[in-house]
Enzyme design. Sequence first.
Site, PDB file in Angstrom:
ATOM      1  CD  GLU A 173      -2.632   1.326  -0.305  1.00 30.49           C
ATOM      2  OE1 GLU A 173      -3.437   0.109   0.029  1.00 30.49           O
ATOM      3  OE2 GLU A 173      -2.321   2.183  -0.586  1.00 30.49           O
ATOM      4  CE  LYS A 228       5.110   1.414   1.500  1.00 28.86           C
ATOM      5  NZ  LYS A 228       3.621   2.730   1.630  1.00 28.86           N
ATOM      6  CB  CYS A 284       5.755   4.020   6.710  1.00 28.50           C
ATOM      7  SG  CYS A 284       4.332   2.917   7.442  1.00 28.50           S
TER       8      CYS A 284
HETATM    9  P1  NAD Z   1      -1.894  -0.351  12.680  1.00 35.73           P
HETATM   10  O1  NAD Z   1      -0.732  -0.547  13.537  1.00 35.73           O
HETATM   11  O2  NAD Z   1      -2.436   0.931  12.588  1.00 35.73           O
HETATM   12  O3  NAD Z   1      -3.166  -1.256  12.342  1.00 35.73           O
HETATM   13  C1  NAD Z   1      -2.182  -2.939  13.018  1.00 35.73           C
HETATM   14  C2  NAD Z   1      -3.241  -3.194  13.296  1.00 35.73           C
HETATM   15  O4  NAD Z   1      -3.366  -4.863  13.122  1.00 35.73           O
HETATM   16  C3  NAD Z   1      -3.739  -3.089  14.910  1.00 35.73           C
HETATM   17  O5  NAD Z   1      -5.362  -3.180  15.140  1.00 35.73           O
HETATM   18  C4  NAD Z   1      -3.504  -4.588  15.755  1.00 35.73           C
HETATM   19  O6  NAD Z   1      -4.599  -5.118  16.313  1.00 35.73           O
HETATM   20  C5  NAD Z   1      -4.070  -5.805  14.302  1.00 35.73           C
HETATM   21  N1  NAD Z   1      -3.460  -6.827  14.446  1.00 35.73           N
HETATM   22  C6  NAD Z   1      -2.291  -7.176  14.782  1.00 35.73           C
HETATM   23  N2  NAD Z   1      -2.304  -8.396  14.579  1.00 35.73           N
HETATM   24  C7  NAD Z   1      -3.186  -9.678  14.363  1.00 35.73           C
HETATM   25  C8  NAD Z   1      -3.631 -10.518  14.994  1.00 35.73           C
HETATM   26  N3  NAD Z   1      -3.196 -12.054  14.177  1.00 35.73           N
HETATM   27  N4  NAD Z   1      -4.935 -10.399  14.104  1.00 35.73           N
HETATM   28  C9  NAD Z   1      -5.549  -8.970  14.224  1.00 35.73           C
HETATM   29  N5  NAD Z   1      -5.937  -8.446  14.219  1.00 35.73           N
HETATM   30  C10 NAD Z   1      -4.315  -7.857  14.344  1.00 35.73           C
HETATM   31  O7  NAD Z   1      -1.435  -0.244  11.906  1.00 35.73           O
HETATM   32  P2  NAD Z   1      -0.865   0.328  10.224  1.00 35.73           P
HETATM   33  O8  NAD Z   1      -0.808   2.090   9.795  1.00 35.73           O
HETATM   34  O9  NAD Z   1      -2.292   0.199   9.176  1.00 35.73           O
HETATM   35  O10 NAD Z   1       0.079  -0.681   8.992  1.00 35.73           O
HETATM   36  C11 NAD Z   1      -0.269  -1.449   8.686  1.00 35.73           C
HETATM   37  C12 NAD Z   1       1.047  -2.020   7.566  1.00 35.73           C
HETATM   38  O11 NAD Z   1       0.739  -1.583   6.951  1.00 35.73           O
HETATM   39  C13 NAD Z   1       2.369  -2.133   8.331  1.00 35.73           C
HETATM   40  O12 NAD Z   1       3.048  -2.746   7.585  1.00 35.73           O
HETATM   41  C14 NAD Z   1       2.637  -0.748   8.001  1.00 35.73           C
HETATM   42  O13 NAD Z   1       3.862  -0.655   7.047  1.00 35.73           O
HETATM   43  C15 NAD Z   1       2.244  -0.889   6.661  1.00 35.73           C
HETATM   44  N6  NAD Z   1       1.743   0.550   5.820  1.00 35.73           N
HETATM   45  C16 NAD Z   1       1.357   1.288   6.626  1.00 35.73           C
HETATM   46  C17 NAD Z   1       0.719   2.824   6.057  1.00 35.73           C
HETATM   47  C18 NAD Z   1       0.542   4.233   6.949  1.00 35.73           C
HETATM   48  O14 NAD Z   1       0.003   5.068   6.504  1.00 35.73           O
HETATM   49  N7  NAD Z   1      -0.038   3.307   8.005  1.00 35.73           N
HETATM   50  C19 NAD Z   1       0.536   3.140   4.772  1.00 35.73           C
HETATM   51  C20 NAD Z   1       1.257   2.014   4.297  1.00 35.73           C
HETATM   52  C21 NAD Z   1       1.485   0.878   4.218  1.00 35.73           C
HETATM   53  C1  UGA Z   2       4.429   7.415   4.016  1.00 33.38           C
HETATM   54  C2  UGA Z   2       4.686   8.025   2.009  1.00 33.38           C
HETATM   55  O1  UGA Z   2       4.715   8.985   1.449  1.00 33.38           O
HETATM   56  C3  UGA Z   2       2.998   6.241   1.885  1.00 33.38           C
HETATM   57  O2  UGA Z   2       3.687   6.415  -0.015  1.00 33.38           O
HETATM   58  C4  UGA Z   2       3.494   5.448   2.147  1.00 33.38           C
HETATM   59  O3  UGA Z   2       2.230   4.854   1.807  1.00 33.38           O
HETATM   60  C5  UGA Z   2       3.810   5.360   4.171  1.00 33.38           C
HETATM   61  O4  UGA Z   2       4.318   6.371   4.273  1.00 33.38           O
HETATM   62  C6  UGA Z   2       3.775   4.223   4.425  1.00 33.38           C
HETATM   63  O5  UGA Z   2       4.301   3.214   4.614  1.00 33.38           O
HETATM   64  O6  UGA Z   2       3.511   4.399   5.756  1.00 33.38           O
HETATM   65  P1  UGA Z   2       3.384   9.080   5.345  1.00 33.38           P
HETATM   66  O7  UGA Z   2       3.937   9.059   6.671  1.00 33.38           O
HETATM   67  O8  UGA Z   2       1.865   8.301   5.301  1.00 33.38           O
HETATM   68  O9  UGA Z   2       3.394   7.830   4.143  1.00 33.38           O
HETATM   69  O10 UGA Z   2       3.121  10.311   5.006  1.00 33.38           O
HETATM   70  P2  UGA Z   2       3.628  11.147   4.277  1.00 33.38           P
HETATM   71  O11 UGA Z   2       3.535  12.775   3.356  1.00 33.38           O
HETATM   72  O12 UGA Z   2       5.304  10.586   3.620  1.00 33.38           O
HETATM   73  O13 UGA Z   2       4.698  12.434   5.174  1.00 33.38           O
HETATM   74  C7  UGA Z   2       6.001  11.915   5.639  1.00 33.38           C
HETATM   75  C8  UGA Z   2       7.195  12.502   6.527  1.00 33.38           C
HETATM   76  O14 UGA Z   2       7.558  13.434   6.514  1.00 33.38           O
HETATM   77  C9  UGA Z   2       5.992  13.188   7.840  1.00 33.38           C
HETATM   78  O15 UGA Z   2       6.422  13.683   8.628  1.00 33.38           O
HETATM   79  C10 UGA Z   2       5.912  14.809   6.746  1.00 33.38           C
HETATM   80  O16 UGA Z   2       6.018  15.773   7.371  1.00 33.38           O
HETATM   81  C11 UGA Z   2       7.485  14.943   6.311  1.00 33.38           C
HETATM   82  N1  UGA Z   2       7.917  15.686   5.120  1.00 33.38           N
HETATM   83  C12 UGA Z   2       6.880  15.062   3.901  1.00 33.38           C
HETATM   84  C13 UGA Z   2       8.388  16.677   5.303  1.00 33.38           C
HETATM   85  O17 UGA Z   2       9.130  17.086   5.863  1.00 33.38           O
HETATM   86  N2  UGA Z   2       8.716  17.312   4.111  1.00 33.38           N
HETATM   87  C14 UGA Z   2       8.269  16.539   2.611  1.00 33.38           C
HETATM   88  O18 UGA Z   2       7.848  17.414   1.429  1.00 33.38           O
HETATM   89  C15 UGA Z   2       6.879  15.953   2.491  1.00 33.38           C
END
Ligand code: NAD
Ligand code: UGA
Length: 483
Positions: A173, A228, A284
Site C-alpha cells: 500500500e 515498497k 513507516c
Molecule cells: P496499525 O498498527 O494501525 O494496525 C494494525 C492492526 O493489526 C492493529 O489494530 C492490530 O491490533 C492488528 N493485528 C495485529 N495482529 C493481528 C492478528 N494476528 N489478528 C488480527 N489483528 C491483528 O498499523 P498500520 O499503520 O495500519 O500499518 C499496517 C501495515 O501497513 C504495516 O506493515 C505498515 O508498514 C504498512 N503501511 C502503513 C501505512 C500507513 O500510512 N500507516 C501506509 C502504507 C503501508
Molecule cells: C509515507 C509515504 O508517503 C506513503 O507513500 C507510504 O505508503 C507510507 O509512508 C507508509 O508506507 O506508511 P506517510 O508517512 O503517511 O506516508 O506521510 P508522508 O506524507 O510521506 O510524510 C511523512 C513525513 O515526512 C511527515 O512527517 C511529513 O511531515 C514529512 N514531510 C513530507 C516533510 O517533512 N516534507 C515533505 O516535503 C513531505
Amino acid sequence: MTNKKEIKNICCIGAGYVGGPTMAVIADKCPHIQIDVVDLNNERISSWNNDDLNLLPIYEPGLAEIVGRCRGKNLHFSNLIEEKIGTADMVFISVNTPTKKKGIGAGKASDLKWVESCARQVAKFSKGYTIVVEKSTLPVRTAETIMSILYGSMSDKIHKNQTASFEVLSNPEFLAEGTAIKDLENPDRVLIGGANNDAMELLSEIYRNWVPKEKILKTNIWSSELAKLTANAFLAQRISSINSISALCEATGADIREVSRAIGSDTRIGSKFLDSGPGFGGSCFKKDILNLVYLAEYFGLPEVANFWEEVVNINHWHQHRISKLIVKKLLGTVVGKKICILGFAFKANTNDTRESSSITICKDLIDEGAILFIHDPQVSSAQIYSALEKKENYQIKEIKEQNDFLKYEGQWCFEENIYNCSEGADAIVVLTEWEEYSLIDWKDISKRMRKPSWVFDSRSIISQQEVIKANLNFWRIGDGTNI
Ligand code: NAD
Ligand code: UGA
C-alpha cells in the site's frame, strides 16, 4: 490450483491506518463484494462500529463519509477472525510490522510475529482455495515464510479430509496518512507481485473497478516487496536531503524555499517532497529504511546499508538541531520558561503521532527544564502522555505568577485554545502544518506573551511579515536571510 472465477468475500486482518481506509474504499467501489475487517483489538473494532462517525479510530478526511455509506451493507468490522477467514475467497494481511525491539536484528529488522500469526490463522481456518495478499510492508522474501506456513498446513488438512489450497500475492500500500482516501481513490499505481497469473488477475479485477488498467503494475513477488521499501526509502531520502540543505541555508544567507523551488523546477528532480520541516515522522519511513539497512547487511552489502542508514541519522540530527537552536535563541536556557507547542501529529490532517518529530523535540525541551503547553486539533492528551512517557500536570494551567513557573520545570499540559496557550509564554513553536496555525492573529498573541518572545516556524506556514509586525522575534526553517 486456481478454481475461482471472481472474488465475492474479502477478509482483511488488521483494522488499522491501512486496513480500515483501504477496505472502506474497496467496499465503496465494489458493492458486489462483501468485506470483513477483523482485528484482535476489541476497542478499535468498537470505535469502527461507533454510531458517531466522528469517533472512528482514525481521523482521515473523507473516511467517515465512506464508512457511513458502506458499513453494515458490504463493509463489516468485527473480531470474528476465525469465522471470516473461513468464508473469505481472499485474505488481506494488513497488520503492524514494527521494528524488532530485541533478539537478532533488534533496532533494524521488522518484527514479523503478527504476520506469522496471521499466516497460521489463515492456514488453520481457511476453506477451499484462498488467495492471501500481503498488504503490510514486509522485508523482501517474506512471502516465502507465509507460503511455507500455508503449504505446510495443507497436508494436515488432507488428513482431516479438508481441502485447502493457497496462492500468495504481494500488494503493498502506498497511501499517505492525511490523504489516504484521495490516494486510494486515485493512486499513482497499484502494484501486484506474484507468480500465479490467474490469482494476480483476480486481484487486479477488483482494482479495475475504479483504477485504470495501465496504472496496475504486475511484477514478480520479490520485486513488489522490495519496491515498497525502496519507495519509502527514496521519499525519506528527499526529506533528509532538503533538511540537510536547510541547515546550510541558515548558515549562508540562502532560503530553503527558494532553493526548493529552483531545484524542483527541474523536471528530472520534480517539485514534490521538497518541503523542509522538523524531520520526517510517521510509523513507516524510519522502520522501513532500517529494515532495508538490515537486509543489506544480511546480504553482505555494508556500503548499501551505510548509505541508507545516513538518511535516518540525518533526520535524527535535524530534530535535535531544532531543539538546540530553540534553547540558544531563548538566551541559552529554557528552565522554567513557558513554551507553546503547536502540533503534535507527525503531519497535518491525521491524529497519528507515531515517530512524530514533536515527540523528540518536546522530550528535548522537557529535559532542558521547559514548561510545555501542547496544542493539537486532533491528538488527545492521552496520546501525548503515552508518546512522552510523562504524565500531564494540569496544575501548571493555574499558574498566575511568572516566577511560579520555575517550580514546575520539565512539566507539560494539554491546551485546547491557542490564545490561552500563549498567555505568558516565551516562545511558540509550530511543529505540525495544521491550517489553523497559518490563520493565527499574531497581534493578539503578542499582547499575551512575555517579552522578548519568539515564534519558531518549522513548517514555513506562518506569515513572517505579520509576526514581525506584531513585534515578535521570528525563526523559520532554512531561512538564512536574516544572518
Ligand atoms: P496499525 O498498527 O494501525 O494496525 C494494525 C492492526 O493489526 C492493529 O489494530 C492490530 O491490533 C492488528 N493485528 C495485529 N495482529 C493481528 C492478528 N494476528 N489478528 C488480527 N489483528 C491483528 O498499523 P498500520 O499503520 O495500519 O500499518 C499496517 C501495515 O501497513 C504495516 O506493515 C505498515 O508498514 C504498512 N503501511 C502503513 C501505512 C500507513 O500510512 N500507516 C501506509 C502504507 C503501508
Ligand atoms: C509515507 C509515504 O508517503 C506513503 O507513500 C507510504 O505508503 C507510507 O509512508 C507508509 O508506507 O506508511 P506517510 O508517512 O503517511 O506516508 O506521510 P508522508 O506524507 O510521506 O510524510 C511523512 C513525513 O515526512 C511527515 O512527517 C511529513 O511531515 C514529512 N514531510 C513530507 C516533510 O517533512 N516534507 C515533505 O516535503 C513531505
